[in-house]
Design a protein around this motif. Structure first.
Motif, mmCIF file in Angstrom:
data_model
loop_
_atom_site.group_PDB
_atom_site.id
_atom_site.type_symbol
_atom_site.label_atom_id
_atom_site.label_comp_id
_atom_site.label_asym_id
_atom_site.label_seq_id
_atom_site.Cartn_x
_atom_site.Cartn_y
_atom_site.Cartn_z
ATOM 1 N N GLN A 175 29.490 42.869 32.948
ATOM 2 C CA GLN A 175 29.128 41.591 32.321
ATOM 3 C C GLN A 175 29.558 41.562 30.858
ATOM 4 N N GLY A 176 29.392 42.698 30.180
ATOM 5 C CA GLY A 176 29.768 42.789 28.772
ATOM 6 C C GLY A 176 31.262 42.592 28.580
ATOM 7 N N LEU A 177 32.054 43.166 29.488
ATOM 8 C CA LEU A 177 33.506 42.983 29.408
ATOM 9 C C LEU A 177 33.871 41.511 29.602
ATOM 10 N N LEU A 178 33.300 40.897 30.629
ATOM 11 C CA LEU A 178 33.630 39.507 30.928
ATOM 12 C C LEU A 178 33.155 38.576 29.813
ATOM 13 N N ALA A 179 32.085 38.970 29.137
ATOM 14 C CA ALA A 179 31.556 38.131 28.059
ATOM 15 C C ALA A 179 32.543 38.017 26.901
ATOM 16 N N ARG A 180 33.475 38.965 26.821
ATOM 17 C CA ARG A 180 34.454 38.909 25.735
ATOM 18 C C ARG A 180 35.357 37.679 25.834
ATOM 19 N N LEU A 181 35.454 37.139 27.039
ATOM 20 C CA LEU A 181 36.310 35.962 27.225
ATOM 21 C C LEU A 181 35.724 34.731 26.553
ATOM 22 N N THR A 182 34.426 34.755 26.319
ATOM 23 C CA THR A 182 33.783 33.585 25.730
ATOM 24 C C THR A 182 33.039 33.945 24.442
ATOM 25 N N ALA A 183 33.237 35.185 23.974
ATOM 26 C CA ALA A 183 32.432 35.677 22.853
ATOM 27 C C ALA A 183 32.783 34.983 21.532
ATOM 28 N N SER A 184 34.052 34.701 21.304
ATOM 29 C CA SER A 184 34.440 34.114 20.027
ATOM 30 C C SER A 184 35.135 32.770 20.266
ATOM 31 N N PRO A 185 35.104 31.891 19.252
ATOM 32 C CA PRO A 185 35.837 30.627 19.371
ATOM 33 C C PRO A 185 37.327 30.876 19.611
ATOM 34 N N GLU A 186 37.869 31.952 19.001
ATOM 35 C CA GLU A 186 39.289 32.267 19.168
ATOM 36 C C GLU A 186 39.593 32.609 20.629
ATOM 37 N N ALA A 187 38.731 33.437 21.222
ATOM 38 C CA ALA A 187 38.952 33.830 22.623
ATOM 39 C C ALA A 187 38.870 32.608 23.531
ATOM 40 N N ARG A 188 37.859 31.768 23.290
ATOM 41 C CA ARG A 188 37.701 30.574 24.130
ATOM 42 C C ARG A 188 38.904 29.654 23.983
ATOM 43 N N ALA A 189 39.348 29.474 22.736
ATOM 44 C CA ALA A 189 40.489 28.585 22.491
ATOM 45 C C ALA A 189 41.751 29.116 23.165
ATOM 46 N N ARG A 190 41.918 30.440 23.118
ATOM 47 C CA ARG A 190 43.101 31.042 23.715
ATOM 48 C C ARG A 190 43.077 30.906 25.240
ATOM 49 N N MET A 191 41.894 31.113 25.834
ATOM 50 C CA MET A 191 41.763 30.929 27.284
ATOM 51 C C MET A 191 42.116 29.490 27.665
ATOM 52 N N VAL A 192 41.631 28.530 26.887
ATOM 53 C CA VAL A 192 41.897 27.118 27.185
ATOM 54 C C VAL A 192 43.393 26.820 27.057
ATOM 55 N N ARG A 193 43.997 27.296 25.945
ATOM 56 C CA ARG A 193 45.415 27.008 25.711
ATOM 57 C C ARG A 193 46.289 27.627 26.797
ATOM 58 N N LEU A 194 46.032 28.901 27.114
ATOM 59 C CA LEU A 194 46.815 29.563 28.160
ATOM 60 C C LEU A 194 46.592 28.880 29.511
ATOM 61 N N GLY A 195 45.338 28.497 29.770
ATOM 62 C CA GLY A 195 45.023 27.800 31.015
ATOM 63 C C GLY A 195 45.805 26.504 31.144
#
Lengths: 332, 332
Positions: A289-309
């Motif tokens: 769970q801790g590893l997966l939480a890194r995908l949403t932990a920071s605004p940068e990570a969330r933004a990058r997931m959205v952009r790549l998506g």
């Protein structure tokens, strides 16, 4: 988090919990339920502080669909136990509460007598969290109840999705409460649930329903015999039994079965090995769970997931390539 | 992985796949099925090279429990399509193969006529992999079949666990093949499966079973009407239809329904938006799987997980503390 990092208020709270003070226990559970970062640090220090006490309760997981009489059963069963001089804590796990506001009532009115019993402690299910957080929080609440000297911790859940497996993974034994029913409904019981149950308790064996309850109980007993024998079970377990929570009949027999089962498991070393395996499971689960939480932990990570998506959705990049990009950005 | 990093053999293989050479396609699929690191690099280069072709097949997901007649249906349906001048690829997804050696036969004898058809390509399910890897590999095999110019890619799976959802997530439309059955069995159909099906095809509508098939079809039609309407469906869909794969009746009607459905979805933009959403889903899933793979990627990581797990099991550390240790060791 080490003992040295503890702040004074946590020390005082830990002492009060270890002294069995109910208000301190309630405050401590509120602390572990919080998602705030500073509260998480305080909760970790608190859990560290109480761990040394080494107190162990019997953890009983209990599940059953709405209408099966869980509240009445817990009240009657709990009153019987406190009558025997035992201290009983009841925790509720309600994964549906995030969506619906909860199908387990949030107040204590549904177990009125038990909630007034000085040897009982009832904690309603908090709302608005996901299952991952529910698991951690419930385990920590169980540890707090044990540290507060409760002999028995009942962990109640409605039979929804993964919550039964989760509760079973933190219980020493697991009860499935069922209503008297026809053969068709029996077939609807998920095989996975049958396989984690130590006792199937057919409730409402009273009045007109008694003959149906007897037949249902026999049906479950037959179904349980078809399951593969588990090494952690003595002869005759898992077992189907019959009670009337309303008329308070059959409850001493349920308790006797539990005592037989747990005594055998303690003797054979299954008790300790199950607790060890559960602790390991929760460690691995928290890492995942801790590893997966890194995908949403920071605004940068969330933004990058959205952009790549979006790039993938437009067909500009292959899913695998975009995933490699994200994974290397996350490092490691 | 960029075009520039491609090695010459992958260029040649990509060209051969794009030319529709069956042996090249078979070799390319073998390459994407491999777990070897150098093969993964070559596979990534190959997928990059074929992506530019922009060819799109109709991807049909197909599920049904063993005994329902999947092989006979695929053979009859496939022969009808090749008879219409279409090129048809058949891929099998068998999540059980890792354990049991496969419930979908590994050889081509079960679709003898179709496997000899020059316009058909049948790829049996490889064995010994977990579902995560199966999903990636199957998506890549689908992409290769599309690049090789196939008009239709049939992705077949047995109705086990999560495999149906996975196949639906890579298909343009999803068929559920069912046998004629009584009302009790109908109730056993998982609601989740009904909700992903675009067409329920009741097979074996021949001989003595025909009346039962008609009733079953009507029952499913009734059950489908109870489901909430999905925005991606025209009036009347999802639909239950009846065929005899053995007598080859009802198959043109099934194809007509598929054409109606896909034409409508293309017109309404649902086709493109579904493919976009699927690509995004697989990107996110690969990121998740890639993150979790770090726990077992190196001997050091595995050893640390084992050691921490043992400390937790012995009660020396709390699960949460050990998890924090592992997560900070993993960095990020």
């Amino acid at each position: 988090m080490t003992q040295a990092m503890m702040t004074a208020p946590q020390d005082a709270l830990a002492d009060a919990v270890l002294n069995g003070e109910r208000r301190a226990l309630a405050r401590a559970i509120t602390l572990v339920e919080s998602g705030r970062a500073d509260h998480r640090l305080q909760a970790a220090a608190l859990l560290d502080a109480i761990k040394g006490a080494g107190r162990e309760a019997l953890r009983i997981g209990l599940s059953g669909t709405p209408g099966v009489g869980k509240s009445t059963f817990i009240e009657s069963f709990g009153m019987m136990l406190t009558g025997m001089g035992k201290r009983v804590a009841v925790l509720a796990v309600d994964p549906s509460s995030a969506r619906s506001g909860g199908s387990i009532l949030g107040d204590k009115t549904r177990m009125e007598r038990l909630s007034r019993d000085p040897n009982a402690f009832i904690r309603p299910s908090p709302s608005q969290t996901q299952l991952g957080g529910v698991a951690r929080r419930t385990r920590e609440a169980v540890a707090l109840c044990e540290a507060a000297g409760f002999d028995i911790v009942l962990i109640e859940t409605v039979g929804v999705g993964q919550s039964e497996t989760m509760v079973a993974e933190m219980s020493d034994l697991f009860l499935l409460l069922m209503a008297p029913a026809g053969g068709d409904e029996l077939q609807g019981v998920k095989r996975g649930i049958m396989e984690i149950a130590d006792l199937i308790v057919v409730n409402k064996a009273d009045g007109d329903l008694k003959p149906v309850a007897m037949r249902t109980c026999a049906d479950y007993a037959g179904a349980l015999r078809l399951l593969r024998k588990r090494p952690q079970d003595p002869q005759g377990f898992p077992k189907a039994v019959m009670v009337s929570a309303y008329e308070q009949t059959g409850l001493p027999e349920v308790w006797a079965e539990m005592e037989t089962l747990t005594a055998w498991r303690r003797d054979q070393g299954h008790w300790a090995s199950r607790r060890a395996a559960q602790a390991r499971h929760w460690f691995e689960e928290e890492v995942r769970q801790g590893l997966l939480a890194r995908l949403t932990a920071s605004p940068e990570a969330r933004a990058r997931m959205v952009r790549l998506g979006e790039e993938v959705a437009r067909g500009d990049r292959l899913p695998g390539h975009a995933a490699e990009d994200m994974l290397s950005w996350l490092g490691g």
